[in-house]
Design a protein around this motif. Structure first.
Motif, PDB file in Angstrom:
ATOM      1  N   GLY A 286       0.831  -1.202   0.000  1.00  0.00           N
ATOM      2  CA  GLY A 286       0.000   0.000   0.000  1.00  0.00           C
ATOM      3  C   GLY A 286       0.862   1.246   0.000  1.00  0.00           C
ATOM      4  N   ILE A 287       1.849   1.293   0.892  1.00  0.00           N
ATOM      5  CA  ILE A 287       2.697   2.489   0.970  1.00  0.00           C
ATOM      6  C   ILE A 287       3.530   2.636  -0.292  1.00  0.00           C
ATOM      7  CG2 ILE A 287       4.686   3.479   2.165  1.00  0.00           C
ATOM      8  CD1 ILE A 287       3.430   3.084   4.665  1.00  0.00           C
ATOM      9  N   ALA A 288       4.040   1.500  -0.818  1.00  0.00           N
ATOM     10  CA  ALA A 288       4.827   1.581  -2.052  1.00  0.00           C
ATOM     11  C   ALA A 288       3.984   2.164  -3.178  1.00  0.00           C
ATOM     12  CB  ALA A 288       5.343   0.196  -2.438  1.00  0.00           C
ATOM     13  N   SER A 289       2.727   1.692  -3.317  1.00  0.00           N
ATOM     14  CA  SER A 289       1.870   2.198  -4.387  1.00  0.00           C
ATOM     15  C   SER A 289       1.595   3.676  -4.202  1.00  0.00           C
ATOM     16  CB  SER A 289       0.538   1.448  -4.413  1.00  0.00           C
ATOM     17  OG  SER A 289       0.759   0.081  -4.449  1.00  0.00           O
ATOM     18  N   LEU A 290       1.319   4.060  -2.966  1.00  0.00           N
ATOM     19  CA  LEU A 290       1.001   5.462  -2.682  1.00  0.00           C
ATOM     20  C   LEU A 290       2.173   6.365  -3.045  1.00  0.00           C
ATOM     21  CD1 LEU A 290      -0.509   7.819  -1.281  1.00  0.00           C
ATOM     22  CD2 LEU A 290       0.442   7.019   0.856  1.00  0.00           C
ATOM     23  N   LEU A 291       3.373   6.031  -2.557  1.00  0.00           N
ATOM     24  CA  LEU A 291       4.536   6.893  -2.792  1.00  0.00           C
ATOM     25  C   LEU A 291       4.885   6.940  -4.277  1.00  0.00           C
ATOM     26  CD1 LEU A 291       6.839   6.029   0.214  1.00  0.00           C
ATOM     27  CD2 LEU A 291       5.662   8.170  -0.240  1.00  0.00           C
ATOM     28  N   PHE A 292       4.889   5.754  -4.890  1.00  0.00           N
ATOM     29  CA  PHE A 292       5.228   5.686  -6.304  1.00  0.00           C
ATOM     30  C   PHE A 292       4.275   6.550  -7.130  1.00  0.00           C
ATOM     31  CE2 PHE A 292       4.097   3.714 -10.332  1.00  0.00           C
ATOM     32  CZ  PHE A 292       5.300   3.792 -10.991  1.00  0.00           C
ATOM     33  N   ALA A 293       2.968   6.344  -6.922  1.00  0.00           N
ATOM     34  CA  ALA A 293       1.987   7.060  -7.730  1.00  0.00           C
ATOM     35  C   ALA A 293       2.019   8.552  -7.443  1.00  0.00           C
ATOM     36  CB  ALA A 293       0.592   6.495  -7.458  1.00  0.00           C
ATOM     37  N   ALA A 294       2.270   8.911  -6.181  1.00  0.00           N
ATOM     38  CA  ALA A 294       2.280  10.332  -5.829  1.00  0.00           C
ATOM     39  C   ALA A 294       3.354  11.073  -6.609  1.00  0.00           C
ATOM     40  CB  ALA A 294       2.503  10.488  -4.327  1.00  0.00           C
ATOM     41  N   PHE A 295       4.555  10.458  -6.720  1.00  0.00           N
ATOM     42  CA  PHE A 295       5.617  11.142  -7.455  1.00  0.00           C
ATOM     43  C   PHE A 295       5.364  11.100  -8.950  1.00  0.00           C
ATOM     44  CE2 PHE A 295       7.811  10.649  -3.407  1.00  0.00           C
ATOM     45  CZ  PHE A 295       8.301  11.940  -3.276  1.00  0.00           C
ATOM     46  N   MET A 296       4.733  10.009  -9.426  1.00  0.00           N
ATOM     47  CA  MET A 296       4.454   9.912 -10.855  1.00  0.00           C
ATOM     48  C   MET A 296       3.446  10.972 -11.304  1.00  0.00           C
ATOM     49  SD  MET A 296       6.291   7.599 -12.192  1.00  0.00           S
ATOM     50  CE  MET A 296       5.627   6.878 -13.680  1.00  0.00           C
ATOM     51  N   LEU A 297       2.614  11.442 -10.382  1.00  0.00           N
ATOM     52  CA  LEU A 297       1.573  12.404 -10.738  1.00  0.00           C
ATOM     53  C   LEU A 297       2.169  13.683 -11.335  1.00  0.00           C
ATOM     54  CD1 LEU A 297      -0.888  12.227  -7.714  1.00  0.00           C
ATOM     55  CD2 LEU A 297      -1.384  11.645 -10.066  1.00  0.00           C
ATOM     56  N   PHE A 298       3.387  14.055 -10.922  1.00  0.00           N
ATOM     57  CA  PHE A 298       3.970  15.323 -11.368  1.00  0.00           C
ATOM     58  C   PHE A 298       4.290  15.330 -12.850  1.00  0.00           C
ATOM     59  CE2 PHE A 298       4.729  15.927  -6.874  1.00  0.00           C
ATOM     60  CZ  PHE A 298       4.427  17.266  -6.755  1.00  0.00           C
ATOM     61  N   ARG A 299       4.690  14.173 -13.386  1.00  0.00           N
ATOM     62  CA  ARG A 299       5.235  14.165 -14.746  1.00  0.00           C
ATOM     63  C   ARG A 299       4.174  13.873 -15.806  1.00  0.00           C
ATOM     64  NH1 ARG A 299       9.723  15.530 -16.735  1.00  0.00           N
ATOM     65  NH2 ARG A 299      10.086  13.601 -17.862  1.00  0.00           N
ATOM     66  N   ARG A 300       2.912  13.784 -15.427  1.00  0.00           N
ATOM     67  CA  ARG A 300       1.901  13.371 -16.406  1.00  0.00           C
ATOM     68  C   ARG A 300       1.603  14.470 -17.409  1.00  0.00           C
ATOM     69  NH1 ARG A 300       3.384   9.211 -16.962  1.00  0.00           N
ATOM     70  NH2 ARG A 300       4.923   9.817 -15.465  1.00  0.00           N
ATOM     71  N   ARG A 301       1.435  14.070 -18.693  1.00  0.00           N
ATOM     72  CA  ARG A 301       1.073  15.018 -19.739  1.00  0.00           C
ATOM     73  C   ARG A 301      -0.369  14.808 -20.189  1.00  0.00           C
ATOM     74  NH1 ARG A 301       5.688  15.867 -18.425  1.00  0.00           N
ATOM     75  NH2 ARG A 301       7.422  16.520 -19.745  1.00  0.00           N
ATOM     76  N   ASP A 302      -0.924  13.638 -19.852  1.00  0.00           N
ATOM     77  CA  ASP A 302      -2.244  13.259 -20.353  1.00  0.00           C
ATOM     78  C   ASP A 302      -3.211  13.269 -19.175  1.00  0.00           C
ATOM     79  OD1 ASP A 302      -3.527  11.064 -22.713  1.00  0.00           O
ATOM     80  OD2 ASP A 302      -4.454  11.296 -20.762  1.00  0.00           O
ATOM     81  N   ILE A 303      -4.341  13.907 -19.358  1.00  0.00           N
ATOM     82  CA  ILE A 303      -5.229  14.149 -18.230  1.00  0.00           C
ATOM     83  C   ILE A 303      -5.821  12.848 -17.675  1.00  0.00           C
ATOM     84  CG2 ILE A 303      -7.203  14.651 -19.726  1.00  0.00           C
ATOM     85  CD1 ILE A 303      -8.009  16.788 -17.717  1.00  0.00           C
ATOM     86  N   LYS A 304      -6.126  11.880 -18.576  1.00  0.00           N
ATOM     87  CA  LYS A 304      -6.685  10.629 -18.062  1.00  0.00           C
ATOM     88  C   LYS A 304      -5.618   9.771 -17.375  1.00  0.00           C
ATOM     89  CE  LYS A 304     -10.048   8.654 -20.673  1.00  0.00           C
ATOM     90  NZ  LYS A 304     -10.623   8.281 -21.993  1.00  0.00           N
ATOM     91  N   ARG A 305      -4.383   9.841 -17.897  1.00  0.00           N
ATOM     92  CA  ARG A 305      -3.298   9.118 -17.214  1.00  0.00           C
ATOM     93  C   ARG A 305      -3.049   9.700 -15.832  1.00  0.00           C
ATOM     94  NH1 ARG A 305      -0.243   5.939 -20.934  1.00  0.00           N
ATOM     95  NH2 ARG A 305       1.413   5.656 -19.447  1.00  0.00           N
ATOM     96  N   LEU A 306      -3.185  11.023 -15.721  1.00  0.00           N
ATOM     97  CA  LEU A 306      -2.996  11.674 -14.425  1.00  0.00           C
ATOM     98  C   LEU A 306      -3.916  11.030 -13.386  1.00  0.00           C
ATOM     99  CD1 LEU A 306      -1.851  14.213 -12.829  1.00  0.00           C
ATOM    100  CD2 LEU A 306      -3.993  15.301 -13.435  1.00  0.00           C
ATOM    101  N   PHE A 307      -5.194  10.898 -13.762  1.00  0.00           N
ATOM    102  CA  PHE A 307      -6.128  10.366 -12.767  1.00  0.00           C
ATOM    103  C   PHE A 307      -6.025   8.854 -12.636  1.00  0.00           C
ATOM    104  CE2 PHE A 307      -7.827  14.578 -13.540  1.00  0.00           C
ATOM    105  CZ  PHE A 307      -7.825  15.021 -12.231  1.00  0.00           C
ATOM    106  N   ALA A 308      -5.440   8.185 -13.646  1.00  0.00           N
ATOM    107  CA  ALA A 308      -5.160   6.760 -13.484  1.00  0.00           C
ATOM    108  C   ALA A 308      -4.107   6.567 -12.390  1.00  0.00           C
ATOM    109  CB  ALA A 308      -4.681   6.170 -14.803  1.00  0.00           C
ATOM    110  N   TYR A 309      -3.066   7.407 -12.407  1.00  0.00           N
ATOM    111  CA  TYR A 309      -2.061   7.303 -11.347  1.00  0.00           C
ATOM    112  C   TYR A 309      -2.659   7.654 -10.001  1.00  0.00           C
ATOM    113  CZ  TYR A 309       1.854   6.144 -14.284  1.00  0.00           C
ATOM    114  OH  TYR A 309       2.696   5.464 -15.118  1.00  0.00           O
ATOM    115  N   SER A 310      -3.600   8.603 -10.016  1.00  0.00           N
ATOM    116  CA  SER A 310      -4.280   8.925  -8.762  1.00  0.00           C
ATOM    117  C   SER A 310      -5.056   7.710  -8.242  1.00  0.00           C
ATOM    118  CB  SER A 310      -5.184  10.131  -8.987  1.00  0.00           C
ATOM    119  OG  SER A 310      -6.194  10.178  -8.036  1.00  0.00           O
ATOM    120  N   SER A 311      -5.588   6.884  -9.160  1.00  0.00           N
ATOM    121  CA  SER A 311      -6.287   5.667  -8.716  1.00  0.00           C
ATOM    122  C   SER A 311      -5.316   4.701  -8.048  1.00  0.00           C
ATOM    123  CB  SER A 311      -6.957   4.960  -9.887  1.00  0.00           C
ATOM    124  OG  SER A 311      -8.040   5.709 -10.329  1.00  0.00           O
ATOM    125  N   ILE A 312      -4.100   4.569  -8.617  1.00  0.00           N
ATOM    126  CA  ILE A 312      -3.102   3.700  -7.991  1.00  0.00           C
ATOM    127  C   ILE A 312      -2.835   4.205  -6.580  1.00  0.00           C
ATOM    128  CG2 ILE A 312      -0.732   2.851  -8.120  1.00  0.00           C
ATOM    129  CD1 ILE A 312      -0.844   3.136 -11.105  1.00  0.00           C
TER     130      ILE A 312
END
Lengths: 484, 223
Positions: A286-312
């Protein structure tokens, strides 16, 4: 032992209604009629699910109705219903722009019902093999839907989803067989040795080492479907390339169903004193997914991918909650599961219309929404504020509950957890600012958006944040007790 | 039961595992399809033998399905696809044959080591069958990740499913409900695979999966 026929007919309707709708939707050519039929089938299923809390709990070797799955059945059929309403307005725009053809649309509606029926099957199954079949069919249906647009990106996304999804689900079968072997020693083979409730009752007598091995396979298998890092690779692609209603149900429902399957097995493993500590594993993932996805959120260029990472990220939060365990954390986990479903599908409703209006999903190409589409901008902003975890919305409530109970038991891990929440929070607000404000850019097409599903979800999330009815609190407490 | 019966059960299950290893080093698509067919037939024999020693005639249904569908229908369909798409050339491997075989051996050793200390798996047959089945599953996974070609990935996936069937039938008295649905799901899975293979062909004139990766939305935008 009650035989399968002893179970009342009504829960079966949760599977029968969607199954009956599939062939009808596959042949109806008129898109308005088929959209209306799709909504009707979803509404009927929702009514059946709403009747379940008033029936006594029941079980057979194949099916079970208890508080845990009633909660998810109501949530699933509700979001399935509102998404079908949203989908009706979404697809009419897609037909106008020619991205969907009438043939593809028939296919799309049939698959939509197949997915909902399969998820309901997975939820009401007591037999762990049947539960697996439900998850498998739901996965295949969503694979087909992700590939609907047939663009190179959509095909790659569907292929990747399919490969990772089926491999994950294959490993889950192996785990299921191992679980059966363990249970058969105690329960004597046959159907009872695959019934979840009997396994949970007798888990203390199971062989610990084999049960632990089974859990590893189930964890990797169903964990892939939940989208936990490092098994998440399919998730952003599948969310960004399919039709937006599918992104909404993928995030809002299918991830939950997979997590539900994993939790059922976690209950069995937790009831065995010698087995591996399932809670600790869930906390780490759980913590690994949260931390990983949180940092990935910054680099997103596509709006749907952004919220996909938010789902992770949010599945990570939920998994962490169930890993911590205990009445309060489980309560927070259940609340978070439902709040995330409602909020994330609402966000995708808004994002779908935004992408249609602007003709692009690129974040950089969408600015100044608050000027050009104020209604959508308000709905979108409220959704993002809710999902980022700001009060007074329900997501804040569940995160607050979780942090306050976890800090006493896992202080250091909880600090990491809070850091992840803050990183994700800042990333989301940063992106939202760019989308809403500034000079309007690009094309500003008109969309006949359907605001009703969007705002119903947001109002529910707001109400949950301000005041949870006692009945709901009692219900969640009951489920939290089942989870142990 | 005579110990010869166990030995025969082991022979078949071990045969499935050996054929998984053989699959690993095939560098032509047609050869890989043939080895897969042979593996499916061996699996059918193994399941049929289990039906006999467990006195579970219903398992014969599973055996017949494995024999007919995976031993004949699917390999024939795959041969057809390969002919029509003209891909019966060499398969590109991510890592070389020798390294793949070493990794495969390590995986088989791992699955035996994992299950050997476990005492609770019922009788001896079930116990060792599960170790074999785990080996087949892991080798199927290995095959899927070491090939670029979509058709060989399909074969890797189905060989993984063979391992699952081996495990499910080795588990004494596991209800047939599950086996039928498992087999049914595999069938659906194959149909889906077929659809994809053809769609990939329509779009790119190749079944090489690396071609797909050039179309990644994000990567292109960041470049």
């Amino acid at each position: 032992m009650p035989d399968p026929a002893a179970l009342p007919f009504s829960p079966m309707l949760l599977v029968i209604v969607p199954a009956a709708a599939i062939p009808v939707l596959a042949v109806v050519a008129n898109y308005r009629l088929s959209a209306a039929l799709n909504i009707t089938a979803c509404a009927l299923t929702l009514l059946v699910a709403l009747s379940l809390p008033f029936l006594p709990g029941m079980r057979s070797d194949l099916f079970i109705i208890d508080d845990f799955n009633i909660f998810l059945l109501v949530l699933t059929t509700f979001v399935g219903f509102t998404t079908s309403v949203y989908s009706a307005s979404y697809i009419s725009h897609e037909l106008e722009t020619g991205r969907l053809t009438p043939v593809l649309l028939r296919f799309y509606h049939a698959m939509y019902q197949a997915m909902l029926g399969a998820m309901n099957l997975a939820l009401i199954a007591n037999n762990v093999g049947l539960m697996w079949v439900g998850v498998e069919v739901a996965t295949l249906a969503t694979v087909m839907m992700v590939g609907t647009y047939r663009t190179p990106e959509a095909i790659e996304a569907a292929w990747k989803y399919f490969i990772l999804g089926t491999v994950g689900i294959g490993l889950a079968v192996f785990g299921t067989v191992l679980t059966y072997l363990v249970a058969a020693k105690v329960l004597g083979g046959g159907l009872p040795a695959m019934a979840w409730d009997l396994m949970a009752q007798n888990a203390g007598k199971f062989d610990s080492s084999l049960l632990s091995l089974a859990f590893v396979f189930l964890l990797v298998g169903y964990g892939t479907k939940v989208g936990l890092a490092p098994f998440h690779a399919w998730l952003p692609d599948a969310h960004s390339e399919g039709p937006t209603p599918i992104s909404a149900v993928l995030s809002g429902l299918l991830l939950n169903v997979a997590l539900y399957a994993l939790l059922r097995f976690k209950i069995i493993v937790a009831a065995n004193p010698g087995a591996v500590d399932a809670g600790a594993i869930l906390i780490v993932l759980g913590i690994a997914s949260l931390l990983f996805a949180a940092f990935m959120l910054f680099r997103r260029r596509d709006i749907k991918r952004l919220f996909a990472y938010s789902s992770i990220e949010h599945m990570g939060i939920t998994t962490f909650a169930f890993g911590v365990g205990g009445p309060l954390a489980n309560f927070a986990g259940l609340l978070h599961m439902s709040m995330h479903s409602l909020t994330k599908s609402a966000i995708f409703f808004a994002v779908g219309h935004i992408a249609q209006a602007k003709g692009t999903q690129r974040i950089a190409d969408v600015t100044g929404l608050s000027v050009t589409h104020p209604g959508l901008a308000i709905g979108f902003a409220l959704g993002v504020i809710a999902i980022a975890g700001l009060p007074p919305f329900g997501v804040f409530m569940s995160e607050f509950l979780l942090v306050s109970t976890a800090i006493a038991r896992q202080p250091l891990l909880t600090l990491l957890f809070v850091a992840g929440l803050l990183v994700a929070f800042s990333a989301l607000l940063l992106r939202m600012h760019g989308l809403l404000f500034g000079a309007p850019s690009g094309k500003n097409g008109h969309v006949s958006a359907s605001y009703v599903p969007l705002f119903i979800h947001l109002v529910l999330v707001l109400i949950a944040g301000l005041w949870l009815p006692n009945a709901v609190v009692g219900w969640f407490r009951g489920v939290a007790a089942i989870l142990g | 039961m005579p110990s010869l019966w166990f030995d025969i059960a082991h022979l078949f299950a071990g045969g499935v595992l050996v054929l998984s290893l053989v699959l690993l080093y095939q560098d032509r698509v047609t050869a890989a399809i043939n080895v897969f067919a042979l593996q499916a037939i061996t699996l059918a024999l193994s399941v049929g033998w289990q039906a006999f020693i467990q006195s579970e005639p219903l398992l014969l249904v599973t055996a017949l399905m494995a024999l007919a569908v995976k031993g004949f229908v699917i390999p024939m369909a795959l041969h057809r696809i390969v002919r029509r798409l003209d891909v019966h050339r060499e398969v590109e491997q991510v890592i070389g044959g020798g390294a793949t075989m070493l990794a495969g051996l390590a995986l088989v050793a791992l699955s035996i080591l994992l299950l050997q200390p476990v005492s609770g798996a019922g009788d001896v047959v079930a116990h060792e069958d599960i170790a074999f089945a785990l080996g087949v599953v892991l080798l199927g996974l290995l095959m899927m990740i070491t090939r670029y070609n979509a058709v060989t990935q399909v074969i890797g996936f189905m060989s993984l499913e063979n391992g699952l069937i081996l495990a499910a039938t080795g588990a004494r008295g596991m209800p047939l409900v599950v086996e039928i649905s498992v087999a049914f799901s595999i069938l659906i899975a194959f149909i889906v695979f077929g659809v994809f293979v053809f769609r990939i062909r329509e779009r790119f004139d190749t079944v090489d999966v690396t071609v797909l990766e050039r179309f990644r939305g994000e990567r292109r935008e960041q470049g």
